[in-house]
Design an enzyme around this catalytic site. Structure first.
Site, short mmCIF file in Angstrom:
data_model
loop_
_atom_site.label_atom_id
_atom_site.label_comp_id
_atom_site.label_asym_id
_atom_site.label_seq_id
_atom_site.Cartn_x
_atom_site.Cartn_y
_atom_site.Cartn_z
N ASP A 112 0.82 -1.22 0.00
CA ASP A 112 0.00 0.00 0.00
C ASP A 112 0.84 1.26 0.00
OD1 ASP A 112 0.76 -0.41 2.62
OD2 ASP A 112 -1.12 0.34 3.46
N GLY A 113 2.04 1.21 0.63
CA GLY A 113 2.93 2.38 0.61
C GLY A 113 3.34 2.71 -0.82
N ASP A 159 1.32 -10.18 3.33
CA ASP A 159 0.32 -10.10 4.40
C ASP A 159 -1.12 -10.35 3.96
OD1 ASP A 159 2.31 -9.46 6.11
OD2 ASP A 159 1.89 -7.32 6.19
N ARG A 203 1.39 -7.20 10.65
CA ARG A 203 1.30 -6.14 11.64
C ARG A 203 -0.14 -5.71 11.89
NH1 ARG A 203 5.40 -2.29 9.14
NH2 ARG A 203 5.31 -3.94 7.60
N GLN A 294 9.57 -16.42 5.87
CA GLN A 294 8.23 -16.34 5.28
C GLN A 294 8.21 -15.67 3.91
OE1 GLN A 294 5.32 -15.15 8.68
NE2 GLN A 294 7.37 -14.81 9.43
P1 ADP Z 1 5.07 -1.18 0.78
O1 ADP Z 1 4.87 -0.78 -0.64
O2 ADP Z 1 5.47 -2.61 0.90
O3 ADP Z 1 3.91 -0.77 1.65
P2 ADP Z 1 6.65 1.04 1.85
O4 ADP Z 1 5.53 1.60 2.64
O5 ADP Z 1 7.97 0.96 2.50
O6 ADP Z 1 6.36 -0.42 1.31
O7 ADP Z 1 6.80 1.93 0.52
C1 ADP Z 1 7.77 1.64 -0.44
C2 ADP Z 1 8.24 2.93 -1.10
O8 ADP Z 1 7.12 3.58 -1.69
C3 ADP Z 1 8.80 3.96 -0.14
O9 ADP Z 1 10.15 3.72 0.15
C4 ADP Z 1 8.63 5.22 -0.94
O10 ADP Z 1 9.62 5.35 -1.92
C5 ADP Z 1 7.31 4.99 -1.64
N1 ADP Z 1 6.23 5.61 -0.86
C6 ADP Z 1 5.52 5.07 0.16
N2 ADP Z 1 4.61 5.92 0.64
C7 ADP Z 1 4.76 7.06 -0.08
C8 ADP Z 1 4.11 8.34 -0.07
N3 ADP Z 1 3.14 8.62 0.79
N4 ADP Z 1 4.54 9.25 -0.97
C9 ADP Z 1 5.51 8.99 -1.84
N5 ADP Z 1 6.15 7.81 -1.89
C10 ADP Z 1 5.79 6.86 -1.03
#
Ligand code: ADP
Length: 745
Positions: A112-113, A159, A203, A294
């Site tokens: 989601d990040g 997850d 988490r 995992q």
């Molecule tokens: P995941 O995609 O597994 O949830 P992360 O939350 O660590 O992993 O996000 C991965 C990458 O996505 C971050 O290192 C960043 O480069 C980018 N990212 C995440 N959230 C944001 C945001 N709000 N704005 C801009 N880039 C983001």
């Protein structure tokens, strides 16, 4: 005036965030589907960092460049947490790097990040281009030609915590790793009468804990969404484990999700659970934190399939809706769907917020129906003893049996059916060795502990056979049913079982007891049963095939060979097509399509072209009944004869290993769901005034019951397979992905 954006001519694909098994398969699918659609495709290395850095980190992709990665865990493109992409400047550089190579379509595989970041990037795209024009870094025409970014996301996350898809890429593989680990712990723990606390990832989401708990037959599970109700939850847990010991259970396994908490929001750590079991319960307790295990290892068959179909659909989305709202491609109820990406991210975050606010009821509801069902199921399964029967309720006498070939998942299904039945106050019986046992009166009562340890066991403890009763046999069956006063029958099995169940109802004029309610539960590795998109056992068989073909491919690469692999399936090509997709076979032969001499000629010439161009391995998968004459032996001989010395050919008939082994987590979970729903249906029918018999299964991802009388209408007249086989629509995709002529698969 706004012009509709043109169909993109190129796209870039990247993986970001935590790595997940199956990401490579997704990248491969995007690249090959993109090339097939005549797009120029770029792969971006190191996630968003690669977009920001540009240069060597954005590479033009070829079909061959994504060969040989399907079976690899993690992501060959690399992934990184990128701080710069969180800043507008970083994202502006990323926009410049893309526009300069003429790319305005992006496929992101991440959590989601990553998808939030990508969405922000899309929303700001026009502003970035404007700034870049103003600063003279790109010219106006360039900006005009790429004024909108097409963004499509896929969820890579172990997850399984995202909205917009029932399964995320990597979750099934993670379940494989967890279940393998717990199965291994089982043997050591029971030798010593130990207790084990296993911490699994998650988490905000208890999916892995809950599903591995079901799959591995855990004795207690703690998840974030549904904290224990009691203040002294430790006492309830200890009581349940104590009860288990008192009835002879040799081991206790407690699974704790990383984010588990009590109802006040205080974290429940695995170490705390360990000390409770060791100090208060006095058990010899060990803690295992599975950690990165995992994430690792080769992707499961399902993750390879899922990533491949999602990747293919992502490219279709890019082509059909250029510049539209960012979309997330996911799997819902067995269908590939696209949904607005940001809505999915927001909904996902909303569950985490509900948990943080301790609104657990809403969090559970938001996870969807089957999550809640699974939680209720595990609460029944972990009981050491059933609820006492209600004296006012009629106690039914229900029998369980198998028929057809053995199928992994039969034992977990029996375990659940027996326990659900007893817990609801009924008396459960097992029939040994299929209909032969029913004729011979080989019926015995099954108690709660009779199915202990069956959650993970392959084969069929009750025994099964393909025997089809004839004439007098039905009289013997009627006698057995009468003798034991059986009120209902659950048949967990395949083709033979369905046929006999149907024939029993046809003999009920002669023997009225044969009119008893029967429920057929599909358990057949061939997945050749009507009324269900999936039968139990097929996933295990696929995983068996895939892991063997992985090895065969390694040997083929080393020696420059073509392998003709024959898989099971009788008249149904499901295993062949799905294993072809999951292993990257160039060609799959199915009984549904047959094989012509022209096909073989075309295939051998394309193999020759490929090997001439430097290809190092060839892989053809054929279903055992694909053609009566052109069988795997014939194909091997023909290819070798025609190879002009460019390659040698080997035949490999995988045989019964496909039926064996412990059931995959997915088969165990499916067996649990199927068995509990089937048994409830059987109880309802047995208690009703006009009971009916049915076969059950998944239709559009939902459990449905079809009247048994429909059976003959739903199968092919002269072949062992259902008329409706929705998976056949994957054939064109398999052809694109197989991509003959590529130097490595
Ligand atoms: P995941 O995609 O597994 O949830 P992360 O939350 O660590 O992993 O996000 C991965 C990458 O996505 C971050 O290192 C960043 O480069 C980018 N990212 C995440 N959230 C944001 C945001 N709000 N704005 C801009 N880039 C983001």
């Amino acid at each position: 005036m706004l012009r509709t954006p043109q169909r993109p001519t190129s796209l870039a694909v990247l993986t970001s965030g935590g790595d997940a098994a199956g990401m490579n398969a997704a990248v491969r699918a995007v690249v090959r589907a993109g090339l097939d659609a005549n797009l120029t495709v770029y792969t971006v290395f190191e996630g968003f960092q690669g977009l920001v850095d540009g240069g060597e980190r954005i590479k033009r992709a070829t079909s061959a460049a994504v060969g040989g990665i399907l079976h690899q865990g993690g992501t060959v493109l690399g992934t990184a947490r990128c701080q710069e992409f969180r800043t507008p400047e970083g994202r502006r550089r990323a926009a410049k790097n893309l526009v300069e190579i003429g790319v305005d379509a992006l496929v992101v595989i991440g959590g989601d990040g990553s998808l939030t970041g990508a969405n922000l990037f899309k929303e700001e795209w026009r502003d970035h281009l404007k700034d870049l024009v103003e600063s003279g870094e790109i010219d106006k025409e360039m900006a005009e030609a790429h004024r909108r970014l097409t963004l499509v996301g896929m969820v890579g996350s172990i997850d399984n915590d995202m909205f917009g898809t029932d399964m995320t890429i990597g979750a099934d593989t993670a379940l494989h790793r967890i279940t393998e680990a717990i199965d291994a712990i089982h043997s050591t723990a029971s030798s010593h009468q130990r207790a084990f606390v296993v911490e699994v990832m998650g988490r905000n989401c208890g999916y892995l804990a809950l599903m591995s708990g079901i799959a591995a037959g855990a004795n207690w599970v703690l998840i974030p969404e549904n904290p224990p109700e009691e203040d002294d939850w430790e006492e309830s847990m200890m009581n349940a484990l104590r009860d288990g010991r008192s009835i002879g259970r040799r081991l206790n396994i407690v699974i704790v999700a990383e984010g588990a908490q009590d109802k006040y929001g205080n974290p429940i750590t695995a170490d705390h659970v360990r000390s409770v079991l060791a100090d208060r319960l006095g058990e010899d307790t060990r803690l295992t934190s599975l950690g990165h295990v995992q994430r690792g290892g080769a992707p499961s068959a399902f993750d390879r399939y899922l990533s491949t179909v999602l990747g293919y659909a992502a490219v279709e989305q890019v082509i059909t809706s250029p510049g539209g709202e960012a979309q997330l491609i996911g799997l819902k109820e067995h269908q590939i769907i696209s949904s607005p990406l940001m809505e999915c991210v927001e909904q996902t975050r909303a569950v985490a917020d509900r948990i943080a606010e301790r609104d657990y009821e809403t969090a559970m509801e938001m996870r969807g129906g089957s999550f809640g069902d699974s939680f209720r199921m595990i609460k029944t399964m972990v009981r050491a003893k059933p609820h006492a029967p209600d004296p006012d309720q009629r106690r039914l006498r229900l029998a369980i049996m198998h028929a057809g070939a053995p199928s992994p998942g039969m034992n977990p299904a029996v375990r659940v059916a027996v326990r659900v039945g007893i817990d609801k106050g009924h008396i459960m019986f097992g029939v040994r060795n299929g209909f032969r046992g029913l004729e011979a009166g080989d019926v015995h009562e099954m108690d709660w502990m009779s199915v202990n340890g069956w959650a993970s066991r392959g084969g069929a403890e009750l025994g099964t056979s393909r025997h089809r009763p004839r004439g007098e046999h039905f009289a013997q069956i009627a006698q057995t049913l009468e003798k034991h006063q059986i009120d209902g029958l659950l048949m967990i099995g395949g083709w033979a079982g369905y046929n006999v169940a149907y024939e029993m109802s046809q003999h009920s004029d002669q023997y009225p007891i044969l009119n008893l309610p029967i429920v057929c539960l599909p358990a057949a590795i061939n997945n050749d049963i009507p009324g269900s998109e999936l039968a139990i056992g097929a996933d295990t068989a696929l995983n068996n095939i895939v892991s063997d073909v992985d090895k065969i491919k390694q040997s083929a690469v080393a020696s420059g060979r073509c392998f003709v692999v024959e898989v099971m399936g009788r008249d149904c090509g499901y295993l062949a097509l799905m294993s072809g997709l999951a292993t990257g076979a160039e060609r799959v032969y199915l009984p549904e399509e047959g094989i012509s001499l022209a096909d073989l000629e075309a295939d051998v010439s394309s193999l020759k072209v490929g090997f001439k161009l430097g290809k190092r391995l060839g892989l053809v998968i054929t279903s055992e009944h694909a053609d009566p004459v052109y069988n795997s032996g014939f194909i091997k001989q023909l290819f070798e004869r025609e190879s002009e010395g460019l390659f040698s050919v080997r035949q490999s008939i995988l045989g019964h290993i496909q039926q064996g082994g412990d059931p995959s987590p997915f088969d165990r979970i499916q067996a649990t769901r199927f068995a509990s729903k089937s048994l409830q249906y059987l109880i309802d029918q047995a208690l009703s005034d006009s009971p009916t018999s049915a076969f059950m299964g998944l239709q559009h991802g939902k459990i449905r019951f079809t009247d048994l009388s429909e059976f003959p209408n739903l199968i092919e007249a002269d072949a062992h397979r259902p008329k409706d086989q929705s998976w056949l629509s994957l054939m064109p995709l398999a052809k694109v992905m197989g991509s003959p002529g590529v130097s490595a698969l």
